[in-house]
Design a protein around this motif. Structure first.
Motif, PDB file in Angstrom:
ATOM      1  N   ILE A  17     -10.265  -1.546   5.018  1.00 31.91           N
ATOM      2  CA  ILE A  17      -9.265  -1.708   3.983  1.00 31.91           C
ATOM      3  C   ILE A  17      -8.493  -0.848   3.501  1.00 31.91           C
ATOM      4  O   ILE A  17      -7.667  -0.991   3.715  1.00 31.91           O
ATOM      5  CB  ILE A  17     -10.258  -2.658   3.539  1.00 31.91           C
ATOM      6  N   GLU A  18      -9.154   0.213   3.108  1.00 31.50           N
ATOM      7  CA  GLU A  18      -8.359   1.338   2.931  1.00 31.50           C
ATOM      8  C   GLU A  18      -8.022   2.280   2.851  1.00 31.50           C
ATOM      9  O   GLU A  18      -6.549   2.298   3.129  1.00 31.50           O
ATOM     10  CB  GLU A  18      -9.844   2.181   1.736  1.00 31.50           C
ATOM     11  N   PHE A  19      -8.032   2.553   4.507  1.00 34.31           N
ATOM     12  CA  PHE A  19      -6.987   2.948   5.611  1.00 34.31           C
ATOM     13  C   PHE A  19      -6.132   2.753   5.566  1.00 34.31           C
ATOM     14  O   PHE A  19      -4.499   2.982   6.099  1.00 34.31           O
ATOM     15  CB  PHE A  19      -7.947   3.167   7.289  1.00 34.31           C
ATOM     16  N   VAL A  20      -6.145   1.261   5.847  1.00 39.89           N
ATOM     17  CA  VAL A  20      -4.684   0.157   5.798  1.00 39.89           C
ATOM     18  C   VAL A  20      -3.861   0.261   4.757  1.00 39.89           C
ATOM     19  O   VAL A  20      -2.537   0.950   4.915  1.00 39.89           O
ATOM     20  CB  VAL A  20      -5.519  -0.941   6.061  1.00 39.89           C
ATOM     21  N   TYR A  21      -4.660   0.376   3.642  1.00 40.12           N
ATOM     22  CA  TYR A  21      -3.730   1.106   2.039  1.00 40.12           C
ATOM     23  C   TYR A  21      -3.050   2.335   2.590  1.00 40.12           C
ATOM     24  O   TYR A  21      -2.282   2.683   1.455  1.00 40.12           O
ATOM     25  CB  TYR A  21      -4.393   0.437   0.928  1.00 40.12           C
ATOM     26  N   PHE A  22      -3.855   2.926   3.298  1.00 38.90           N
ATOM     27  CA  PHE A  22      -3.956   4.786   3.143  1.00 38.90           C
ATOM     28  C   PHE A  22      -2.501   4.422   3.774  1.00 38.90           C
ATOM     29  O   PHE A  22      -1.204   4.844   3.894  1.00 38.90           O
ATOM     30  CB  PHE A  22      -4.530   5.531   3.903  1.00 38.90           C
ATOM     31  N   ILE A  23      -2.633   3.942   5.107  1.00 42.99           N
ATOM     32  CA  ILE A  23      -0.817   4.145   5.454  1.00 42.99           C
ATOM     33  C   ILE A  23       0.124   3.326   5.401  1.00 42.99           C
ATOM     34  O   ILE A  23       1.175   3.839   5.776  1.00 42.99           O
ATOM     35  CB  ILE A  23      -1.246   3.090   7.159  1.00 42.99           C
ATOM     36  N   VAL A  24      -0.061   2.251   4.699  1.00 44.00           N
ATOM     37  CA  VAL A  24       1.077   1.103   4.352  1.00 44.00           C
ATOM     38  C   VAL A  24       1.649   2.135   2.921  1.00 44.00           C
ATOM     39  O   VAL A  24       2.815   2.802   2.325  1.00 44.00           O
ATOM     40  CB  VAL A  24       1.142   0.379   3.096  1.00 44.00           C
TER      41      VAL A  24
ATOM     42  N   LEU B  70       4.234   4.802   4.626  1.00 41.12           N
ATOM     43  CA  LEU B  70       5.214   4.155   5.475  1.00 41.12           C
ATOM     44  C   LEU B  70       5.909   3.536   4.382  1.00 41.12           C
ATOM     45  O   LEU B  70       7.412   3.765   4.479  1.00 41.12           O
ATOM     46  CB  LEU B  70       5.083   3.000   5.763  1.00 41.12           C
ATOM     47  N   ASN B  71       6.152   3.568   3.481  1.00 38.90           N
ATOM     48  CA  ASN B  71       6.905   3.452   2.433  1.00 38.90           C
ATOM     49  C   ASN B  71       6.966   5.596   1.678  1.00 38.90           C
ATOM     50  O   ASN B  71       8.441   4.897   0.655  1.00 38.90           O
ATOM     51  CB  ASN B  71       6.293   2.761   1.100  1.00 38.90           C
TER      52      ASN B  71
ATOM     53  N   THR C 137       3.704  -1.487  13.570  1.00 35.82           N
ATOM     54  CA  THR C 137       3.442  -0.069  13.392  1.00 35.82           C
ATOM     55  C   THR C 137       2.504   0.146  12.471  1.00 35.82           C
ATOM     56  O   THR C 137       1.647   2.045  13.183  1.00 35.82           O
ATOM     57  CB  THR C 137       4.557   0.638  12.490  1.00 35.82           C
ATOM     58  N   ILE C 138       1.642   0.068  11.768  1.00 29.90           N
ATOM     59  CA  ILE C 138       0.549   0.025  10.872  1.00 29.90           C
ATOM     60  C   ILE C 138      -0.352   0.220  12.139  1.00 29.90           C
ATOM     61  O   ILE C 138      -1.644   1.246  11.964  1.00 29.90           O
ATOM     62  CB  ILE C 138       0.520  -1.300   9.959  1.00 29.90           C
ATOM     63  N   LYS C 139      -0.114  -0.292  13.049  1.00 29.37           N
ATOM     64  CA  LYS C 139      -1.923  -0.503  14.110  1.00 29.37           C
ATOM     65  C   LYS C 139      -1.395   1.078  14.435  1.00 29.37           C
ATOM     66  O   LYS C 139      -2.407   1.684  15.356  1.00 29.37           O
ATOM     67  CB  LYS C 139      -1.491  -1.547  15.178  1.00 29.37           C
TER      68      LYS C 139
ATOM     69  N   ARG D 203      10.480   3.401  -1.611  1.00 31.78           N
ATOM     70  CA  ARG D 203       9.008   3.222  -2.609  1.00 31.78           C
ATOM     71  C   ARG D 203      10.103   3.905  -3.797  1.00 31.78           C
ATOM     72  O   ARG D 203       9.777   3.281  -5.019  1.00 31.78           O
ATOM     73  CB  ARG D 203       7.748   4.521  -2.693  1.00 31.78           C
ATOM     74  N   GLU D 204      10.557   4.706  -3.215  1.00 37.73           N
ATOM     75  CA  GLU D 204      11.792   5.366  -4.636  1.00 37.73           C
ATOM     76  C   GLU D 204      12.423   4.585  -5.012  1.00 37.73           C
ATOM     77  O   GLU D 204      13.101   4.597  -6.385  1.00 37.73           O
ATOM     78  CB  GLU D 204      12.284   6.687  -4.099  1.00 37.73           C
TER      79      GLU D 204
END
Length: 336
Positions: free
Chosen positions: A163-170, A173-174, A140-142, A189-190
Motif C-alpha cells: 500500500i505504501e509503495f503505491v502511495y510512494f509512486i503516486v 508522479l505528481n 503507469t503506476i504498475k 503538485r505545485e
C-alpha cells in the motif's frame, strides 16, 4: 576498517545504545508562485475515477484531465458512503487551489454515489466501457511499481508495504511536470499545493532500505534501546521531510525524522519474508480491475521488434547458485 564499515554498516550495538536525540530542523515553507492566469484558464476540471486492486487490496484512483494530478487511496470498505467520502476529500483539495471539478467520469460501480455528490456531475459508463484516463494512469503506476519491485531483495512483501509503495509512486508522479499537462514548468503538485518537494529533505533514503529508526523513550534514562529496526517506505510529503517506516516488530507504519540506514542483512530479509505466513502475501503486484479481472492491456515485449532485441535474453546462471559468495576470513550471517 573503512571497507568493513561500507560492507557491514555501523556497529549495531553502538547505534542502539549510543544514539541521542537530535534537535529538529525548523520547518521552512518555500511556496511556489503559480501564475493566476494559469489557474483561471484551466479552472474547470474533469476527473476520471476508478477502483483497482493490487493483490486483493482495493484502491480508489482519480486523475484530472489536462491537469494530470493523480490520487490513489486505499479503500478497505467500498460502500457508496465511503467512496463518496473519499471523493469529497479529493474535491476539497482542488477547491482550496482554486479549481472547480464539474464532471467525474466513472464506471457503473459508482452509480449509487450520485445522490451523495450533488455538487458535481457524475457520469457513469455503460457496460463494456472504460474510463481511459483512469486505466492509463493505473498502467503507469504498475510500470513504476515494477521498477521499484526489481530493486527489493524480498521474496514476499507485506500487504502494508505494498500500500505504501503505491502511495510512494503516486507522490513522485505528481512531483514532476506532466508531458501532456497544462504546464511544462509547474508540476501537478505545485499547481495544487503551491510548494515543491526538496531533494535534501524528501530523498534521504530509498524505499526498501533497512534502517535503525530513532526513538525517544520516556523516561530517557532507562536501558531501553534508542533505535529499532524498520524498512523505509518513502517520504510522508510534509514540509519537514519526515519518512515512513514499516516496523518489523509491530507491523505498523511509523513516521520519523531521524534514522540510520544500514546494509540489508539476511536476518532482516528472512524476517520480512516470514510475514507471508501470517498475511498470505507474495512478491507479485497483480493489478486487477473492479471485477478483479486482469486489465485488457498487456505489457509483453514484441520479440520480433529489432528495437527490443537482446532485452529478452536469459542471463547466464551461476554454476553453483546455492553457494553464496565468500570473503576470506569473513563469516556470513547465514553460517553463524
Amino acid at each position: 576498517i573503512s571497507n568493513a564499515r561500507a560492507i557491514f554498516g555501523t556497529d549495531l550495538a553502538s547505534v542502539r545504545g549510543k544514539t541521542v536525540r537530535r534537535a529538529p530542523a525548523p520547518v521552512v515553507a518555500e511556496y511556489v508562485s503559480v501564475p493566476r492566469s494559469l489557474v483561471e484558464t484551466n479552472k474547470m476540471l474533469t476527473l476520471g475515477a476508478d477502483v483497482f486492486f493490487v493483490d486483493g487490496t482495493p484502491f480508489l484512483l482519480t486523475v484530472a484531465r489536462r491537469l494530470k494530478f493523480v490520487t490513489a487511496e486505499h479503500v478497505p470498505v467500498r460502500t457508496a458512503t465511503n467512496l463518496s467520502k473519499h471523493i469529497g476529500r479529493v474535491l476539497e483539495v482542488y477547491k482550496r487551489a482554486g479549481f472547480v471539478v464539474r464532471t467525474i467520469l466513472m464506471d457503473g460501480e459508482f452509480e449509487k454515489i450520485k445522490p451523495l455528490l450533488p455538487s458535481v456531475e457524475c457520469n457513469t459508463t455503460a457496460a463494456k466501457e472504460h474510463v481511459s484516463e483512469a486505466e492509463r494512469t493505473i498502467r503507469t503506476i504498475k510500470k513504476r511499481t515494477r521498477g521499484l519491485l526489481a530493486t527489493l531483495p524480498f521474496s514476499n512483501i507485506p500487504r502494508r508495504m505494498k500500500i505504501e509503495f503505491v502511495y510512494f509512486i503516486v507522490l513522485w508522479l505528481n512531483a514532476f511536470p506532466a508531458k501532456s499537462g497544462i504546464s511544462s514548468t509547474y508540476s501537478p503538485r505545485e499547481l495544487l499545493v503551491c510548494w515543491q518537494l526538496d531533494y535534501k529533505k524528501h530523498c534521504r533514503v530509498l524505499p526498501g532500505t533497512y534502517c535503525e529508526v530513532h526513538d525517544e523513550p520516556t523516561p530517557p534514562n532507562t536501558m531501553t534501546p534508542r533505535t529499532h529496526q524498520g524498512i523505509a517506505l518513502g517520504p510522508t510529503g510534509n514540509l519537514q521531510g519526515s519518512i515512513k517506516f514499516y516496523c518489523l516488530t509491530t507491523g505498523r507504519v511509523l513516521k520519523r525524522r531521524s534514522f540510520t540506514p544500514l546494509p540489508m542483512p539476511d536476518r532482516i530479509i528472512k524476517q520480512v519474508n516470514k510475514i507471508r505466513e501470517r498475511e498470505g502475501q507474495g512478491r507479485a503486484f497483480r493489478f486487477l480491475n473492479r471485477r478483479k479481472e486482469p486489465y485488457e492491456w498487456t505489457d509483453s515485449v514484441p520479440e520480433d521488434d529489432p528495437k527490443f532485441q537482446g532485452l529478452l535474453e536469459q542471463e547466464d546462471e551461476a554454476p553453483y547458485p546455492d553457494i553464496s559468495a565468500e570473503l576470506p576470513g569473513v563469516e556470513l550471517e547465514e553460517e553463524e
